[in-house]
Design a protein around this motif. Sequence first.
Motif, PDB file in Angstrom:
ATOM      1  N   VAL A  90      30.617  41.925  56.962  1.00 64.80           N
ATOM      2  CA  VAL A  90      29.270  41.411  56.705  1.00 64.80           C
ATOM      3  C   VAL A  90      29.234  40.655  55.378  1.00 64.80           C
ATOM      4  CG1 VAL A  90      26.880  42.091  56.233  1.00 64.80           C
ATOM      5  CG2 VAL A  90      28.119  43.155  58.109  1.00 64.80           C
ATOM      6  N   ALA A  91      29.871  41.212  54.351  1.00 59.27           N
ATOM      7  CA  ALA A  91      29.887  40.549  53.041  1.00 59.27           C
ATOM      8  C   ALA A  91      30.611  39.211  53.120  1.00 59.27           C
ATOM      9  CB  ALA A  91      30.552  41.452  52.004  1.00 59.27           C
ATOM     10  N   THR A  92      31.667  39.149  53.882  1.00 66.31           N
ATOM     11  CA  THR A  92      32.415  37.898  54.027  1.00 66.31           C
ATOM     12  C   THR A  92      31.616  36.870  54.819  1.00 66.31           C
ATOM     13  OG1 THR A  92      34.483  39.137  53.940  1.00 66.31           O
ATOM     14  CG2 THR A  92      34.584  36.911  54.836  1.00 66.31           C
ATOM     15  N   ALA A  93      30.983  37.312  55.890  1.00 66.76           N
ATOM     16  CA  ALA A  93      30.232  36.380  56.732  1.00 66.76           C
ATOM     17  C   ALA A  93      28.998  35.838  56.026  1.00 66.76           C
ATOM     18  CB  ALA A  93      29.827  37.071  58.025  1.00 66.76           C
ATOM     19  N   ARG A  94      28.339  36.661  55.224  1.00 61.55           N
ATOM     20  CA  ARG A  94      27.112  36.245  54.548  1.00 61.55           C
ATOM     21  C   ARG A  94      27.351  35.716  53.144  1.00 61.55           C
ATOM     22  NH1 ARG A  94      22.405  40.493  56.214  1.00 61.55           N
ATOM     23  NH2 ARG A  94      22.476  40.057  58.451  1.00 61.55           N
ATOM     24  N   ASP A  95      28.585  35.647  52.729  1.00 60.45           N
ATOM     25  CA  ASP A  95      28.942  35.191  51.387  1.00 60.45           C
ATOM     26  C   ASP A  95      28.230  36.021  50.310  1.00 60.45           C
ATOM     27  OD1 ASP A  95      30.345  33.714  49.552  1.00 60.45           O
ATOM     28  OD2 ASP A  95      28.903  32.074  49.487  1.00 60.45           O
ATOM     29  N   ARG A  96      28.269  37.308  50.464  1.00 57.14           N
ATOM     30  CA  ARG A  96      27.664  38.243  49.511  1.00 57.14           C
ATOM     31  C   ARG A  96      28.775  39.059  48.852  1.00 57.14           C
ATOM     32  NH1 ARG A  96      22.443  37.729  48.414  1.00 57.14           N
ATOM     33  NH2 ARG A  96      21.939  39.913  48.606  1.00 57.14           N
ATOM     34  N   GLY A  97      29.696  38.365  48.230  1.00 55.37           N
ATOM     35  CA  GLY A  97      30.848  39.013  47.634  1.00 55.37           C
ATOM     36  C   GLY A  97      32.071  38.814  48.518  1.00 55.37           C
ATOM     37  N   ARG A  98      32.290  37.579  48.925  1.00 52.01           N
ATOM     38  CA  ARG A  98      33.352  37.258  49.885  1.00 52.01           C
ATOM     39  C   ARG A  98      34.740  37.711  49.435  1.00 52.01           C
ATOM     40  NH1 ARG A  98      33.355  31.794  53.128  1.00 52.01           N
ATOM     41  NH2 ARG A  98      31.418  32.836  53.661  1.00 52.01           N
ATOM     42  N   PRO A  99      35.183  37.432  48.207  1.00 56.24           N
ATOM     43  CA  PRO A  99      36.542  37.871  47.835  1.00 56.24           C
ATOM     44  C   PRO A  99      36.710  39.387  47.907  1.00 56.24           C
ATOM     45  CG  PRO A  99      35.717  36.276  46.247  1.00 56.24           C
ATOM     46  CD  PRO A  99      34.579  36.625  47.149  1.00 56.24           C
ATOM     47  N   MET A 100      35.717  40.110  47.425  1.00 59.17           N
ATOM     48  CA  MET A 100      35.798  41.565  47.488  1.00 59.17           C
ATOM     49  C   MET A 100      35.728  42.053  48.925  1.00 59.17           C
ATOM     50  SD  MET A 100      33.575  42.788  44.197  1.00 59.17           S
ATOM     51  CE  MET A 100      32.228  41.639  44.407  1.00 59.17           C
ATOM     52  N   GLY A 101      34.954  41.376  49.762  1.00 61.43           N
ATOM     53  CA  GLY A 101      34.878  41.737  51.173  1.00 61.43           C
ATOM     54  C   GLY A 101      36.197  41.536  51.877  1.00 61.43           C
ATOM     55  N   ILE A 102      36.889  40.456  51.563  1.00 65.67           N
ATOM     56  CA  ILE A 102      38.188  40.195  52.182  1.00 65.67           C
ATOM     57  C   ILE A 102      39.202  41.257  51.759  1.00 65.67           C
ATOM     58  CG2 ILE A 102      40.134  38.580  52.225  1.00 65.67           C
ATOM     59  CD1 ILE A 102      38.018  36.318  52.046  1.00 65.67           C
ATOM     60  N   VAL A 103      39.211  41.607  50.488  1.00 68.11           N
ATOM     61  CA  VAL A 103      40.121  42.652  50.009  1.00 68.11           C
ATOM     62  C   VAL A 103      39.780  43.982  50.677  1.00 68.11           C
ATOM     63  CG1 VAL A 103      40.853  43.953  47.977  1.00 68.11           C
ATOM     64  CG2 VAL A 103      40.592  41.487  47.840  1.00 68.11           C
ATOM     65  N   ALA A 104      38.497  44.261  50.845  1.00 69.95           N
ATOM     66  CA  ALA A 104      38.088  45.503  51.497  1.00 69.95           C
ATOM     67  C   ALA A 104      38.558  45.539  52.946  1.00 69.95           C
ATOM     68  CB  ALA A 104      36.569  45.661  51.437  1.00 69.95           C
ATOM     69  N   ILE A 105      38.508  44.423  53.647  1.00 71.61           N
ATOM     70  CA  ILE A 105      38.977  44.368  55.032  1.00 71.61           C
ATOM     71  C   ILE A 105      40.475  44.668  55.091  1.00 71.61           C
ATOM     72  CG2 ILE A 105      39.363  42.814  56.992  1.00 71.61           C
ATOM     73  CD1 ILE A 105      36.720  41.409  56.157  1.00 71.61           C
ATOM     74  N   VAL A 106      41.222  44.077  54.172  1.00 70.02           N
ATOM     75  CA  VAL A 106      42.672  44.314  54.139  1.00 70.02           C
ATOM     76  C   VAL A 106      42.969  45.783  53.821  1.00 70.02           C
ATOM     77  CG1 VAL A 106      44.800  43.736  52.911  1.00 70.02           C
ATOM     78  CG2 VAL A 106      43.215  41.935  53.575  1.00 70.02           C
ATOM     79  N   LEU A 107      42.259  46.335  52.839  1.00 67.10           N
ATOM     80  CA  LEU A 107      42.465  47.744  52.490  1.00 67.10           C
ATOM     81  C   LEU A 107      42.117  48.654  53.655  1.00 67.10           C
ATOM     82  CD1 LEU A 107      41.060  47.932  48.841  1.00 67.10           C
ATOM     83  CD2 LEU A 107      43.447  47.862  49.566  1.00 67.10           C
ATOM     84  N   ALA A 108      41.037  48.363  54.344  1.00 61.38           N
ATOM     85  CA  ALA A 108      40.628  49.188  55.487  1.00 61.38           C
ATOM     86  C   ALA A 108      41.641  49.096  56.619  1.00 61.38           C
ATOM     87  CB  ALA A 108      39.248  48.758  55.979  1.00 61.38           C
ATOM     88  N   ALA A 109      42.252  47.938  56.793  1.00 61.93           N
ATOM     89  CA  ALA A 109      43.245  47.782  57.853  1.00 61.93           C
ATOM     90  C   ALA A 109      44.550  48.502  57.517  1.00 61.93           C
ATOM     91  CB  ALA A 109      43.508  46.297  58.091  1.00 61.93           C
ATOM     92  N   LEU A 110      44.931  48.501  56.258  1.00 61.08           N
ATOM     93  CA  LEU A 110      46.175  49.142  55.850  1.00 61.08           C
ATOM     94  C   LEU A 110      46.021  50.638  55.576  1.00 61.08           C
ATOM     95  CD1 LEU A 110      47.643  46.441  53.453  1.00 61.08           C
ATOM     96  CD2 LEU A 110      48.292  46.929  55.818  1.00 61.08           C
ATOM     97  N   GLY A 111      44.802  51.111  55.418  1.00 57.63           N
ATOM     98  CA  GLY A 111      44.555  52.505  55.078  1.00 57.63           C
ATOM     99  C   GLY A 111      45.184  53.517  56.015  1.00 57.63           C
ATOM    100  N   PRO A 112      45.025  53.385  57.329  1.00 57.60           N
ATOM    101  CA  PRO A 112      45.645  54.374  58.226  1.00 57.60           C
ATOM    102  C   PRO A 112      47.167  54.418  58.123  1.00 57.60           C
ATOM    103  CG  PRO A 112      43.980  53.127  59.393  1.00 57.60           C
ATOM    104  CD  PRO A 112      44.156  52.464  58.055  1.00 57.60           C
ATOM    105  N   LEU A 113      47.790  53.272  57.898  1.00 62.98           N
ATOM    106  CA  LEU A 113      49.244  53.247  57.750  1.00 62.98           C
ATOM    107  C   LEU A 113      49.678  53.987  56.493  1.00 62.98           C
ATOM    108  CD1 LEU A 113      49.847  49.513  58.717  1.00 62.98           C
ATOM    109  CD2 LEU A 113      50.103  51.524  60.168  1.00 62.98           C
TER     110      LEU A 113
END
Length: 138
Positions: A90-113
């Motif tokens: 949502v943050a990335t799509a709405r440009d409400r903190g896009r860089p942090m949103g992208i990093v959060a998506i990557v962290l969330a994807a790698l978290g289970p591994l």
Amino acid sequence: MAPPPKTRKRRPLGAFALVAGILSMLVAPAVAGFAAFRVGRGAGAQIVAQGGQNLDLRVLTPVRDLVLVVEIAFWSGTALGIAALVVGIVATARDRGRPMGIVAIVLAALGPLVFGALAAVALVAGAGTTTGTGGALV
């Protein structure tokens, strides 16, 4: 008359997503890894003695409190990871903190591994430190 000065928008969505992502990828696996190491020390000898075949879960009785800590860390990390993923999108799509949103998506994807790898390595390392007597934690 001059136009009012532009104020910078606050970017709370991206920041929230980033914090949730960090918690889900770093804190939850660290807590689970510590507890899994202690589980391995407390029940590793019995698990190894059974050869991993048809594992009798009663061997985890002496360390049931630590098993509960690992499970709570797992579910907390899962909930935080899902929140980081959704809010990051949502943050990335709405440009409400896009860089942090992208990093959060990557962290969330790698978290289970990271969680699975750290918990497995800690469990094996804990089991490797036992003397083979099968004693519970002191």
